[in-house]
Design a protein around this motif. Structure first.
Motif, PDB file in Angstrom:
ATOM      1  N   ALA A 601      15.491 -12.394 -25.245  1.00  0.00           N
ATOM      2  CA  ALA A 601      15.260 -13.723 -25.813  1.00  0.00           C
ATOM      3  C   ALA A 601      14.168 -14.406 -25.005  1.00  0.00           C
ATOM      4  O   ALA A 601      14.180 -14.371 -23.770  1.00  0.00           O
ATOM      5  CB  ALA A 601      16.540 -14.551 -25.802  1.00  0.00           C
ATOM      6  N   LEU A 602      13.221 -14.984 -25.695  1.00  0.00           N
ATOM      7  CA  LEU A 602      12.162 -15.713 -25.011  1.00  0.00           C
ATOM      8  C   LEU A 602      12.740 -17.017 -24.470  1.00  0.00           C
ATOM      9  O   LEU A 602      13.402 -17.765 -25.195  1.00  0.00           O
ATOM     10  CB  LEU A 602      11.012 -15.990 -25.981  1.00  0.00           C
ATOM     11  N   ASP A 603      12.531 -17.278 -23.198  1.00  0.00           N
ATOM     12  CA  ASP A 603      13.079 -18.482 -22.587  1.00  0.00           C
ATOM     13  C   ASP A 603      12.631 -19.726 -23.344  1.00  0.00           C
ATOM     14  O   ASP A 603      11.494 -19.811 -23.828  1.00  0.00           O
ATOM     15  CB  ASP A 603      12.629 -18.595 -21.129  1.00  0.00           C
ATOM     16  N   ALA A 604      13.536 -20.703 -23.399  1.00  0.00           N
ATOM     17  CA  ALA A 604      13.229 -21.935 -24.137  1.00  0.00           C
ATOM     18  C   ALA A 604      12.016 -22.649 -23.555  1.00  0.00           C
ATOM     19  O   ALA A 604      11.257 -23.300 -24.295  1.00  0.00           O
ATOM     20  CB  ALA A 604      14.450 -22.861 -24.132  1.00  0.00           C
ATOM     21  N   ASP A 605      11.822 -22.540 -22.238  1.00  0.00           N
ATOM     22  CA  ASP A 605      10.678 -23.230 -21.640  1.00  0.00           C
ATOM     23  C   ASP A 605       9.363 -22.490 -21.877  1.00  0.00           C
ATOM     24  O   ASP A 605       8.317 -22.928 -21.408  1.00  0.00           O
ATOM     25  CB  ASP A 605      10.891 -23.439 -20.144  1.00  0.00           C
ATOM     26  N   HIS A 606       9.406 -21.372 -22.612  1.00  0.00           N
ATOM     27  CA  HIS A 606       8.195 -20.660 -22.999  1.00  0.00           C
ATOM     28  C   HIS A 606       7.807 -20.958 -24.448  1.00  0.00           C
ATOM     29  O   HIS A 606       6.869 -20.364 -24.956  1.00  0.00           O
ATOM     30  CB  HIS A 606       8.382 -19.153 -22.825  1.00  0.00           C
ATOM     31  N   VAL A 607       8.544 -21.833 -25.091  1.00  0.00           N
ATOM     32  CA  VAL A 607       8.268 -22.202 -26.481  1.00  0.00           C
ATOM     33  C   VAL A 607       8.276 -23.727 -26.586  1.00  0.00           C
ATOM     34  O   VAL A 607       9.204 -24.383 -26.094  1.00  0.00           O
ATOM     35  CB  VAL A 607       9.311 -21.612 -27.447  1.00  0.00           C
ATOM     36  N   ALA A 608       7.272 -24.264 -27.214  1.00  0.00           N
ATOM     37  CA  ALA A 608       7.198 -25.711 -27.438  1.00  0.00           C
ATOM     38  C   ALA A 608       6.908 -25.957 -28.919  1.00  0.00           C
ATOM     39  O   ALA A 608       6.024 -25.318 -29.497  1.00  0.00           O
ATOM     40  CB  ALA A 608       6.115 -26.336 -26.568  1.00  0.00           C
ATOM     41  N   THR A 609       7.652 -26.894 -29.549  1.00  0.00           N
ATOM     42  CA  THR A 609       7.542 -27.149 -30.986  1.00  0.00           C
ATOM     43  C   THR A 609       7.451 -28.650 -31.230  1.00  0.00           C
ATOM     44  O   THR A 609       8.190 -29.434 -30.609  1.00  0.00           O
ATOM     45  CB  THR A 609       8.762 -26.578 -31.725  1.00  0.00           C
ATOM     46  N   TRP A 610       6.557 -29.032 -32.156  1.00  0.00           N
ATOM     47  CA  TRP A 610       6.416 -30.427 -32.539  1.00  0.00           C
ATOM     48  C   TRP A 610       6.326 -30.528 -34.060  1.00  0.00           C
ATOM     49  O   TRP A 610       5.560 -29.790 -34.692  1.00  0.00           O
ATOM     50  CB  TRP A 610       5.140 -31.036 -31.939  1.00  0.00           C
ATOM     51  N   ASP A 611       7.106 -31.422 -34.670  1.00  0.00           N
ATOM     52  CA  ASP A 611       6.999 -31.730 -36.092  1.00  0.00           C
ATOM     53  C   ASP A 611       5.947 -32.822 -36.262  1.00  0.00           C
ATOM     54  O   ASP A 611       5.995 -33.869 -35.590  1.00  0.00           O
ATOM     55  CB  ASP A 611       8.344 -32.199 -36.643  1.00  0.00           C
ATOM     56  N   LEU A 612       5.005 -32.589 -37.174  1.00  0.00           N
ATOM     57  CA  LEU A 612       3.873 -33.500 -37.337  1.00  0.00           C
ATOM     58  C   LEU A 612       3.858 -34.096 -38.741  1.00  0.00           C
ATOM     59  O   LEU A 612       4.098 -33.374 -39.721  1.00  0.00           O
ATOM     60  CB  LEU A 612       2.552 -32.763 -37.088  1.00  0.00           C
ATOM     61  N   PRO A 613       3.577 -35.390 -38.866  1.00  0.00           N
ATOM     62  CA  PRO A 613       3.401 -35.976 -40.203  1.00  0.00           C
ATOM     63  C   PRO A 613       2.069 -35.552 -40.806  1.00  0.00           C
ATOM     64  O   PRO A 613       1.143 -35.165 -40.095  1.00  0.00           O
ATOM     65  CB  PRO A 613       3.432 -37.482 -39.921  1.00  0.00           C
ATOM     66  N   SER A 614       1.994 -35.586 -42.120  1.00  0.00           N
ATOM     67  CA  SER A 614       0.758 -35.210 -42.810  1.00  0.00           C
ATOM     68  C   SER A 614      -0.208 -36.379 -42.785  1.00  0.00           C
ATOM     69  O   SER A 614      -0.458 -37.051 -43.797  1.00  0.00           O
ATOM     70  CB  SER A 614       1.062 -34.781 -44.248  1.00  0.00           C
ATOM     71  N   ASP A 615      -0.768 -36.630 -41.609  1.00  0.00           N
ATOM     72  CA  ASP A 615      -1.638 -37.785 -41.394  1.00  0.00           C
ATOM     73  C   ASP A 615      -2.774 -37.352 -40.476  1.00  0.00           C
ATOM     74  O   ASP A 615      -2.533 -36.813 -39.387  1.00  0.00           O
ATOM     75  CB  ASP A 615      -0.840 -38.922 -40.746  1.00  0.00           C
ATOM     76  N   PRO A 616      -4.043 -37.541 -40.886  1.00  0.00           N
ATOM     77  CA  PRO A 616      -5.165 -37.127 -40.033  1.00  0.00           C
ATOM     78  C   PRO A 616      -5.124 -37.738 -38.644  1.00  0.00           C
ATOM     79  O   PRO A 616      -5.636 -37.147 -37.686  1.00  0.00           O
ATOM     80  CB  PRO A 616      -6.397 -37.592 -40.818  1.00  0.00           C
ATOM     81  N   ALA A 617      -4.496 -38.896 -38.519  1.00  0.00           N
ATOM     82  CA  ALA A 617      -4.452 -39.546 -37.210  1.00  0.00           C
ATOM     83  C   ALA A 617      -3.604 -38.778 -36.209  1.00  0.00           C
ATOM     84  O   ALA A 617      -3.691 -39.016 -34.995  1.00  0.00           O
ATOM     85  CB  ALA A 617      -3.915 -40.974 -37.360  1.00  0.00           C
ATOM     86  N   VAL A 618      -2.775 -37.863 -36.685  1.00  0.00           N
ATOM     87  CA  VAL A 618      -1.877 -37.133 -35.771  1.00  0.00           C
ATOM     88  C   VAL A 618      -2.599 -36.002 -35.051  1.00  0.00           C
ATOM     89  O   VAL A 618      -2.049 -35.414 -34.115  1.00  0.00           O
ATOM     90  CB  VAL A 618      -0.672 -36.586 -36.564  1.00  0.00           C
ATOM     91  N   VAL A 619      -3.835 -35.684 -35.465  1.00  0.00           N
ATOM     92  CA  VAL A 619      -4.557 -34.566 -34.850  1.00  0.00           C
ATOM     93  C   VAL A 619      -4.769 -34.811 -33.358  1.00  0.00           C
ATOM     94  O   VAL A 619      -4.574 -33.913 -32.524  1.00  0.00           O
ATOM     95  CB  VAL A 619      -5.894 -34.334 -35.566  1.00  0.00           C
ATOM     96  N   SER A 620      -5.169 -36.001 -32.992  1.00  0.00           N
ATOM     97  CA  SER A 620      -5.381 -36.296 -31.571  1.00  0.00           C
ATOM     98  C   SER A 620      -4.076 -36.205 -30.792  1.00  0.00           C
ATOM     99  O   SER A 620      -4.055 -35.744 -29.642  1.00  0.00           O
ATOM    100  CB  SER A 620      -6.000 -37.687 -31.416  1.00  0.00           C
ATOM    101  N   LYS A 621      -2.983 -36.650 -31.414  1.00  0.00           N
ATOM    102  CA  LYS A 621      -1.692 -36.542 -30.737  1.00  0.00           C
ATOM    103  C   LYS A 621      -1.300 -35.073 -30.553  1.00  0.00           C
ATOM    104  O   LYS A 621      -0.725 -34.693 -29.527  1.00  0.00           O
ATOM    105  CB  LYS A 621      -0.614 -37.283 -31.537  1.00  0.00           C
ATOM    106  N   ALA A 622      -1.617 -34.222 -31.537  1.00  0.00           N
ATOM    107  CA  ALA A 622      -1.319 -32.797 -31.420  1.00  0.00           C
ATOM    108  C   ALA A 622      -2.107 -32.177 -30.267  1.00  0.00           C
ATOM    109  O   ALA A 622      -1.592 -31.340 -29.513  1.00  0.00           O
ATOM    110  CB  ALA A 622      -1.639 -32.079 -32.727  1.00  0.00           C
ATOM    111  N   ARG A 623      -3.362 -32.593 -30.121  1.00  0.00           N
ATOM    112  CA  ARG A 623      -4.146 -32.094 -28.994  1.00  0.00           C
ATOM    113  C   ARG A 623      -3.536 -32.515 -27.663  1.00  0.00           C
ATOM    114  O   ARG A 623      -3.494 -31.745 -26.699  1.00  0.00           O
ATOM    115  CB  ARG A 623      -5.595 -32.603 -29.091  1.00  0.00           C
ATOM    116  N   THR A 624      -3.045 -33.748 -27.607  1.00  0.00           N
ATOM    117  CA  THR A 624      -2.402 -34.237 -26.380  1.00  0.00           C
ATOM    118  C   THR A 624      -1.139 -33.442 -26.070  1.00  0.00           C
ATOM    119  O   THR A 624      -0.884 -33.072 -24.920  1.00  0.00           O
ATOM    120  CB  THR A 624      -2.061 -35.727 -26.521  1.00  0.00           C
ATOM    121  N   HIS A 625      -0.333 -33.166 -27.113  1.00  0.00           N
ATOM    122  CA  HIS A 625       0.866 -32.341 -26.917  1.00  0.00           C
ATOM    123  C   HIS A 625       0.490 -30.981 -26.322  1.00  0.00           C
ATOM    124  O   HIS A 625       1.128 -30.505 -25.367  1.00  0.00           O
ATOM    125  CB  HIS A 625       1.578 -32.124 -28.250  1.00  0.00           C
TER     126      HIS A 625
END
Length: 737
Positions: A601-625
């Motif tokens: 099993a891949l350790d949980a700290d080796h996987v990161a997941t984010w749910d994103l809204p369908s909004d162009p403004a979220v692209v910068s936030k995704a880069r920050t994540h």
């Protein structure tokens, strides 16, 4: 009274000095009764009385002169006795027991003598206390020195053994020539182990077809021999053939694969060794003493026999030397088998090269992250030759891995060529990330197309296949079967199991898997089954050659398979060997492919997941994540490229996909960025014109990554991109992870 006790013991010891030989005889008889197995070695039996005599003399001397116990030294003969035990591989526990028995018996004799001559009970009591204290201290000090001598000798012997094994690895198997490899084995054996070494190979193992020997006594050919100048010529010269009676020791070794150590005397030479009257006279004159019969086995099949012989001027072989000869012979057997396979199968390999489609084996690092595997392939023992069984381990995107096992019906070059074409097709279909049922549907079309291309009068192509995909992130396994038996699933030990047990019992079950039609029928559906696997679970995939037999039905074979897996050892390689040994006691009637995969099993700290809204403004936030996560993993140097990839993939999903949108980053041997959405429309790489405002995103992704692609699922699609992690960052990211 303490002084009186010392004076009494001094007088007692002085009186016992003339009777020292009598004490030696008493203690020696006691040792022979308690530990007869130690005295089977002649050199040990010869040094034991001397060591015992020196021990008793030293004890009486210490008592007579009331010496300081800190000056106790183990007698030289006793040190030599310990060394001889180490040379013969006698366990150290035997040495310690000999030591305890000697001192206990001697102390008992001293107690008896003191009671006999003491004048009062008070003196007896004081003498007993003083004698006990001195005896125990003497025994402890001498035992410590004897154990140290034993360990030093044992370490030297192990070092010599490693040197011989390393030399054998260097000198044996220098070419792909069967006869030369056999000569190299004989030379190494004669240099380090024996006065005479012979190497015989089964004639059946040297035949071009590589078939199993017929019933009856096996015929062997003398391939090589090495001997000292004073050793007689063997009865069988190099190149000649001979047989051994079925009830003889060599025939037993060939049949069982277990070595034998024999003691031989000039008056008791076995008939199978003295093959003629003249040779028997030569053997009697030589004076044989000991012999090792070591089988040459490779990949579960007998190849021949190696004989190691010593004359009466040398010490007989011991158990450690038998293990050493077996180790050398095993290595030589693998090289001999490789050489004969090269010679026998060269023409077959040339034919297959013209028949099989070219394929590229991808990097297996992703597969190793998800599963640890071990595998076996055994061809049938019939004259049909190579067959169509195969297995494969294919790394997929998102840290997943595909496990495949298949069987083309039939044998021979045609089946082998078809197997190669189907294996290539499976790898191609796996590369576009199809679900198991969809992959088998396309593979079914491939088989039907091959059938149409076949010439009339040839056998119709048919095959079975099991395709499984394991995801170490979600720990789910998805699989579909085209006429293939379901795998066995072995659960890992629970917290209640004994962690120290080497063969703890495991729960074994066969998952409920809809069995689709064999490949090549067409028009019938395949279904995917999905279930969760605990980390450390084992998937055992196999072809029907492992469980189908004329001597038992399928249910009995599967029950035996379950029983072996329930007691399977920790090693995957040993598990494969146990399965083959239990289910295939003889030669297989059909090809056997076996693949055992242990999930991780891949350790949980080796996987990161984010749910994103369908909004162009979220692209910068995704880069920050993404940037923050790389910092947490110690991969800041990948931030620029990763932010660019995330920006392009998220923008693409917002512009052309549907909600929900999700960003996932996976750290394993590589860094993977995935963006999923609910649209089934797949993007494609195209060349953008100068006037186009877009169309360059995927081209940029392709240029910046090692691999990228799209996979579809029931909910939509996933676009993924994989970056290699520079070696300079690997240790740093591992430490952070």
């Amino acid at each position: 009274m303490g002084t009186d006790a010392h004076v009494f013991l001094s007088d007692l010891a002085r009186g016992l000095v003339p009777r020292a030989d009598e004490l030696v005889d008493v203690v020696l008889r006691h040792l022979l009764d308690e530990l007869p197995e130690v005295w089977k070695y002649e050199d040990i039996a010869s040094v034991a009385p001397v060591a015992l005599s020196e021990h008793i003399a030293a004890v009486l001397d210490f008592l007579e002169r009331d010496l300081d116990m800190t000056k106790v030294r183990t007698p030289p003969a006793a040190i030599e006795f310990a060394r001889r035990l180490a040379e013969h591989g006698v366990p150290i526990s035997k040495l310690l027991r000999v030591h305890r028995l000697v001192h206990a018996r001697l102390l008992d004799q001293l107690y008896t003598e003191s009671v006999r001559v003491a004048g009062s009970q008070e003196l007896i009591n004081a003498t007993t206390l003083t004698l006990s204290a001195m005896a125990f201290e003497y025994a402890d000090r001498t035992a410590e020195q004897a154990v140290a001598a034993y360990q030093r000798e044992r370490d030297r012997w192990l070092q010599r053994r490693l040197i011989v094994i390393n030399e054998a690895g260097t000198r044996i198997g220098t070419t792909l020539d069967t006869a030369r490899t056999a000569r190299e084995l004989a030379d190494v054996g004669a240099d380090h182990l024996a006065d005479l070494v012979t190497v015989d190979l089964l004639c059946s193992a040297l035949q071009e077809e590589g078939t199993y020997p017929a019933a009856g006594p096996a015929t062997l050919r003398r391939i090589a021999q090495a001997a000292s100048d004073s050793s007689p010529a063997p009865a069988v010269v190099t190149g000649q053939t001979h047989t051994y009676p079925e009830d003889s020791e060599p025939a037993q070794v060939l049949a069982t694969g277990q070595p034998l150590r024999l003691r031989i005397t000039s008056t008791d030479i076995p008939p199978w060794l003295a093959m003629s009257a003249d040779h028997e006279l030569a053997l009697r004159a030589l004076g044989l003493r000991s012999m090792l019969l070591v089988p040459l086995w490779a990949r579960g099949n007998p190849l021949g026999l190696a004989q190691f012989v010593r004359r009466e001027t040398a010490e007989p072989f011991d158990d450690d030397e038998l293990l050493l000869a077996q180790e050398i012979a095993s290595r030589a057997a693998v090289n001999i088998d490789n050489a004969r396979r090269y010679t026998q199968e060269r023409s077959t390999a040339l034919t297959l090269q013209r028949s099989l489609l070219p394929h590229h084996v991808p990097d297996e690092s992703a597969a190793e992250t998800a599963v640890e595997t071990a595998s076996r392939y055994l061809p049938s023992g019939s004259r049909a030759g190579v067959g169509g069984d195969w297995f494969d381990v294919i790394p997929l995107s998102g840290a997943r891995v595909a496990l495949v096992v298949g069987d083309v019906i039939g044998h021979g070059l045609h089946a082998a060529a078809t197997m190669g074409r189907l294996r290539t097709a499976v790898r191609t279909l796996a590369d576009i990330d199809l679900t198991p049922d969809e992959l088998l549907t396309h593979l079914d079309d491939v088989v039907i197309r091959l059938q149409r291309e076949e010439e009339r009068g040839t056998d119709e192509i048919s095959a079975t296949c099991l395709y499984a995909v394991y995801d170490p992130v979600s720990r789910t396994c998805s699989m579909a079967s085209a006429g293939h038996l379901p795998p066995a699933v072995v659960s890992p030990p629970t917290a209640d199991d004994d962690a120290g047990a080497s063969h703890a019992s495991h729960a074994v079950h066969f998952p409920e898997l809809p069995i689709g039609p064999p490949l090549g029928l067409g028009g019938l559906p395949f279904e995917t089954a999905q279930f969760e696997l605990l980390p450390g679970s084992r998937l055992v995939l196999y072809t029907d050659g492992l469980v189908q037999s004329r001597s038992r039905d399928l249910e009995t074979a599967l029950a035996l398979l379950r029983d072996v897996l329930a007691r399977a050892p920790a090693s995957l390689e040993e598990t494969c060997d146990k399965l083959l040994s239990a289910l295939l006691p003889g030669r297989p009637a059909d090809d056997v492919a076996l693949l055992v995969a242990q999930t991780a099993a891949l350790d949980a700290d080796h996987v990161a997941t984010w749910d994103l809204p369908s909004d162009p403004a979220v692209v910068s936030k995704a880069r920050t994540h993404a940037s923050d996560q790389l910092t947490a993993w110690g991969l800041e140097e990948l931030a620029f490229t990763t932010e660019l990839l995330v920006s392009e993939l998220v923008t693409n999903a917002i512009r052309y996909g549907k909600s929900p949108i999700q960003l996932r980053m996976i750290l394993q041997s590589a860094l993977t960025c995935e963006v999923s959405d609910a649209s089934s429309t797949a993007p494609h790489l195209r060349r953008a014109r100068v006037s186009d405002e877009g169309g360059r995103g995927l081209l940029l992704v392709a240029q910046l990554t090692e691999h990228w692609g799209t996979r579809h699922n029931r909910e939509g699609k996933v676009i993924w991109a994989e970056q290699l992690i520079p070696a300079s960052l690997t240790e740093q990211s591992s430490a952070v992870g």
